[in-house]
Design a protein around this motif. Structure first.
Motif, PDB file in Angstrom:
ATOM      1  N   TYR A   1       0.840  -1.198   0.000  1.00 19.36           N
ATOM      2  CA  TYR A   1       0.000   0.000   0.000  1.00 19.36           C
ATOM      3  C   TYR A   1       0.876   1.248   0.000  1.00 19.36           C
ATOM      4  O   TYR A   1       0.929   1.982   0.970  1.00 19.36           O
ATOM      5  CB  TYR A   1      -0.856  -0.083   1.259  1.00 19.36           C
TER       6      TYR A   1
ATOM      7  N   HIS B   1      -7.390  11.918  11.946  1.00 17.64           N
ATOM      8  CA  HIS B   1      -5.973  11.840  11.568  1.00 17.64           C
ATOM      9  C   HIS B   1      -5.234  13.119  11.937  1.00 17.64           C
ATOM     10  O   HIS B   1      -4.072  13.091  12.318  1.00 17.64           O
ATOM     11  CB  HIS B   1      -5.815  11.565  10.068  1.00 17.64           C
TER      12      HIS B   1
ATOM     13  N   ASP C   1     -17.336   3.145   5.899  1.00 19.45           N
ATOM     14  CA  ASP C   1     -17.452   2.291   4.717  1.00 19.45           C
ATOM     15  C   ASP C   1     -16.737   0.953   4.855  1.00 19.45           C
ATOM     16  O   ASP C   1     -17.169  -0.025   4.259  1.00 19.45           O
ATOM     17  CB  ASP C   1     -17.020   3.019   3.434  1.00 19.45           C
TER      18      ASP C   1
HETATM   19  C1  LAN Z   1      -7.329   5.930   4.157  1.00 15.89           C
HETATM   20  C2  LAN Z   1      -7.443   4.633   3.490  1.00 15.89           C
HETATM   21  C3  LAN Z   1      -8.820   4.086   3.374  1.00 15.89           C
HETATM   22  C4  LAN Z   1      -9.853   5.160   3.219  1.00 15.89           C
HETATM   23  C5  LAN Z   1     -11.206   4.644   2.682  1.00 15.89           C
HETATM   24  C6  LAN Z   1     -11.794   3.516   3.500  1.00 15.89           C
HETATM   25  C7  LAN Z   1     -11.028   4.126   1.258  1.00 15.89           C
HETATM   26  C8  LAN Z   1     -12.157   5.830   2.634  1.00 15.89           C
HETATM   27  O1  LAN Z   1     -13.364   5.474   2.022  1.00 15.89           O
HETATM   28  C9  LAN Z   1     -12.300   6.482   3.989  1.00 15.89           C
HETATM   29  C10 LAN Z   1     -10.950   7.019   4.470  1.00 15.89           C
HETATM   30  C11 LAN Z   1      -9.850   5.958   4.537  1.00 15.89           C
HETATM   31  C12 LAN Z   1     -10.073   5.131   5.771  1.00 15.89           C
HETATM   32  C13 LAN Z   1      -8.456   6.584   4.657  1.00 15.89           C
HETATM   33  C14 LAN Z   1      -8.268   7.846   5.396  1.00 15.89           C
HETATM   34  C15 LAN Z   1      -6.878   8.508   5.310  1.00 15.89           C
HETATM   35  C16 LAN Z   1      -5.737   7.501   5.277  1.00 15.89           C
HETATM   36  C17 LAN Z   1      -5.774   6.682   6.553  1.00 15.89           C
HETATM   37  C18 LAN Z   1      -5.980   6.603   4.069  1.00 15.89           C
HETATM   38  C19 LAN Z   1      -6.024   7.327   2.749  1.00 15.89           C
HETATM   39  C20 LAN Z   1      -4.712   5.797   4.042  1.00 15.89           C
HETATM   40  C21 LAN Z   1      -3.608   6.787   4.475  1.00 15.89           C
HETATM   41  C22 LAN Z   1      -4.307   8.019   5.051  1.00 15.89           C
HETATM   42  C23 LAN Z   1      -3.566   8.607   6.258  1.00 15.89           C
HETATM   43  C24 LAN Z   1      -4.208   9.923   6.664  1.00 15.89           C
HETATM   44  C25 LAN Z   1      -2.085   8.772   5.916  1.00 15.89           C
HETATM   45  C26 LAN Z   1      -1.283   9.539   6.902  1.00 15.89           C
HETATM   46  C27 LAN Z   1      -1.245  10.960   6.552  1.00 15.89           C
HETATM   47  C28 LAN Z   1      -1.670  11.959   7.297  1.00 15.89           C
HETATM   48  C29 LAN Z   1      -1.983  13.229   6.649  1.00 15.89           C
HETATM   49  C30 LAN Z   1      -1.845  11.864   8.751  1.00 15.89           C
END
Ligand code: LAN
Length: 722
Positions: free
Chosen positions: A95, A229, A451
């Protein structure tokens, strides 16, 4: 075998481990960690198919030949994909994408003087080397142009991991950094990390007062109301800022102080550079409001703040850090706060503490070895999300009814059974209830996502209806998940990611992180809203007595939100996948499940017209992450992409688009792109977050293609003749 970002001309200049000695360990809670074995041990443990595939070694998959029909193509796809399923039932995921994560990991290990496991330093250096841009620098993600943030942080990583300053890769990166004006123009998060390492002064970091946590909770700007976050990152940042901890000076730090700047370190007045951010880094510029608040708070911190207030505030922050660590068994919400919490615990409780050791150990779960080296992932895995969609694809393509795949389905179901959260930490550390949720990665991390809970629930319900499958998740457990979802609808009728919206979008005006957009609070998203609608609807068909009127009312409202979120051109903007094709796949399914199709609904009609206007000559679709940043549909180079084609096809089929011809053309593109062993290759990124950072979802090319091909065969006939 996946093609990679290998850069042979650069690889020649750096070290490499013996790639065939890496093994993937899966823990009981599905945590994934890579280990570099000794030569002797590696001989005792032959590489598996999966390991070979992830490492870029030919796994010698069975040749299935080109498929003649869509269903055969779906079957061939699953024949390959099932080889990647782990014994515990889940699919793992490289990922990767963001380039601002590895620095947090390496700095945490370096500052706390923790040795990296064997082979890791070599492979991290190799990953970064293979991902340099032509100018020698790095962007905020692997597809982005070089920025100060990406370049300075990853340059520091190379140096901390032993690369000499005059090594050609380091020298070129430094040249790029200097061309960008040096580290002085780093954004807030960069300045923070550099201050922790003691190669930048805390005086030059805009204030992150831990006192925020002592404000009365009713204040709309209270950090407990921020997107989880952001609040979980600003919490340890506040602690470090309050305590001004920094790595003790050593020779390397002194060298870095010389290398990172274009002027002598001792002559820099850091206080003057708090707002100096290179425009190339800025996605979200400071507002006057933010600058004014920073100006006042900085004066307070510098001249007014009594020490006892500071200590009380860092204590309050530390208490919350402890709660987060304990709530997640030290897995933490994500990779950024996990690294920062590790530093806080090291300084507060010491290197011998249980908490520190656990955190350091768990940090390894974020790391993944790729053919081009070791990256840091966006989360501690994508286990639940991927497994849920894989199961749904198996069901919707009807492949699940073929006997040989029942075993795969049962294993995946067992996995989801094990991953539902049983212990509620809701209310602790401002967490939303998590009882009965399915998180994104695994049960240990344990954060509710609207989700991921919905998609897992739906997968469970689908699979448990299949003859020959042994049910694992009881009716009550599904009811509890429904109860949880019903607590999550926003006033604007949509659903957000982790929690209902807690404060207003005006808080974006004080977003201190220049590099991300729309991060301060939760928002409703068509994607998340759709997942909830689908789960609730599927549930109420199965268990019509349970909270039927609540469910129906929630669905009605949510569908109204989806319709309202459609743009005049018929598109929906996707926040978590790239981009408009992704959102269309979700939104059209919401409408479809309540009986709205192309034949009877204006929204579906407009959605189809939008998608068809974007179909390419070759029958496919193509989108770049740029569209997420600008809000305008943007193609990725001059070629269609497997994943976006599947998104668009699924959307058209959700809407029951009546003309078979354009859909057949898309299906032909998917089949043409399939390799002889049933696998596909996606040339570009699938996912996005915070508008500006792309991230790979490598399993999308499997399950969404399989689903599109299978549904096509089922609904439009199993042939690609017109
Ligand atoms: C993710 C990954 C999954 C994603 C989905 C489930 C696809 C979405 O529908 C809801 C939000 C979510 C859970 C999500 C939120 C933000 C994440 C966790 C990420 C994109 C993966 C990485 C990101 C996170 C914030 C990375 C670290 C960076 C910061 C700015 C703190």
């Amino acid at each position: 075998m996946e093609s990679t970002h290998l850069r042979p001309e650069l690889e020649k200049l750096i070290a490499k481990t013996d790639i065939s000695r890496w093994r993937l360990n899966i823990a009981k809670d599905s945590a994934e960690t890579w280990e570099y074995l000794s030569e002797e041990d590696s001989k005792k443990r032959p590489l598996t198919f999966k390991e070979k595939y992830y490492l870029g070694i030919d796994p010698e998959a069975k040749k299935l030949g080109p498929a003649k029909t869509p269903l055969e193509s779906a079957r061939n796809g699953f024949e390959f994909f099932r080889n990647l399923q782990n014994d515990d039932g889940h699919w793992a995921s490289p990922y990767q994408g963001p380039l601002f994560l590895i620095p947090g990991f390496v700095l945490s290990y370096y500052i706390t003087q923790t040795p990296l496991p064997d082979g890791w330093a070599t492979e991290i250096v190799r990953y970064l080397t293979n991902h340099t841009n032509d100018d020698g620098g790095w962007g905020i993600h692997t597809e982005g142009e070089s920025t100060v943030f990406g370049t300075v942080m990853n340059y520091v990583v190379l140096r901390l991991l032993g690369m000499e300053a005059d090594h050609p890769v380091a020298a070129k990166a430094r040249h790029c950094l200097h061309g960008l004006g040096g580290a002085i123009g780093a954004p807030h998060w960069g300045k923070f990390w550099l201050a922790c390492l003691n190669v930048y002064s805390w005086d030059g970091v805009n204030p992150i007062p831990p006192e925020l946590w002592m404000l009365p909770e009713w204040i709309p700007a209270h950090p407990s109301k921020w997107w989880c976050h952001v609040r979980m990152v600003y919490l340890p940042m506040g602690y470090m800022y309050g305590e001004r901890h920094a790595c003790p000076v050593n020779d390397l730090i002194l060298e870095l102080r010389k290398e990172l700047y274009v002027t002598p370190y001792s002559e820099i007045n850091f206080r003057k550079h708090r707002n100096n951010v290179n425009p190339i880094d800025v996605y979200c510029p400071h507002t006057c409001l933010l600058d004014s608040i920073n100006w006042i708070v900085e004066k307070y911190v510098h001249y007014v703040r009594p020490n006892f207030v500071r200590t009380a505030a860092t204590r309050a922050a530390y208490d919350l850090i402890k709660i987060e660590n304990e709530n997640t068994d030290y897995a933490c919400l994500g990779p950024v706060n996990a690294c920062m919490n590790t530093l806080c615990v090291y300084f507060h409780e010491g290197p011998k503490s249980y908490a520190f050791k656990r955190l350091i150990d768990r940090l390894r779960e974020f790391m993944w070895i790729q053919p081009e080296g070791m990256c840091m992932r966006g989360t501690n895995g994508v286990q639940i999300w991927d497994t849920s969609f894989a199961l749904q694809a198996l069901y919707e393509s009807k492949l699940i009814f073929e006997k040989e795949y029942l075993g795969n389905a049962q294993k995946a179901l067992n996995f989801l059974d094990n991953m539902q959260v049983r212990k509620n930490v809701g209310g602790k550390g401002y967490r939303h209830s998590n009882f009965a949720c399915w998180p994104f990665s695994n049960v240990t991390q344990g954060y509710t996502v609207s989700d991921t809970t919905s998609e897992a629930m739906r997968a469970v319900m689908m699979v448990q209806s299949v003859p020959g499958i042994l049910s694992r998740v009881s009716r009550n457990r599904l009811r509890w998940a429904v109860d949880l979802l019903l607590t999550m609808q926003n006033d604007d009728l949509g659903f957000a990611s982790y929690e209902p919206i807690r404060s207003g979008a005006w808080l974006e005006k004080i977003n201190p992180a220049e590099v991300f957009g729309k991060i301060m609070v939760e928002y409703s998203y068509p994607e998340c809203t759709t997942s909830v609608v689908l789960a609730l609807k599927t549930f109420s068909n199965l268990d019509p007595e349970y909270r039927l009127s609540d469910i129906n009312e929630t669905i009605d409202k949510a569908v109204r939100y989806i319709e309202g979120a459609q743009r005049p051109d018929g598109s929906w903007y996707g926040s978590w996948g790239i981009c408009f094709t992704y959102a269309a796949m979700f939104a059209t399914e919401s409408l479809a499940i309540v009986g709205r199709t192309y034949a009877n609904n204006e929204h579906q009609k407009r959605a189809c017209e939008f998608l068809l206007s974007k179909q390419r000559e070759d029958g496919g679709w193509s989108e770049s992450y740029i569209g997420c940043a600008t809000g305008v549909y943007t193609e990725w180079r001059d070629t269609s992409l497997v994943v976006q084609t599947s998104f668009a096809l699924l959307a058209l089929m959700n809407a029951e688009y009546p003309d078979r011809e354009p859909i057949v053309r898309g299906i032909r593109f998917l089949m043409k792109s399939q390799r002889d062993d049933g696998s596909w290759h996606q040339k570009s990124m699938e996912g996005i977050f915070n508008k500006n950072v792309s991230i790979a979802y490598p399993n999308y090319k499997f399950y969404f293609s399989i689903k599109a091909l299978g549904i096509f065969a089922d609904k439009y006939g199993n042939s690609i003749e017109n």
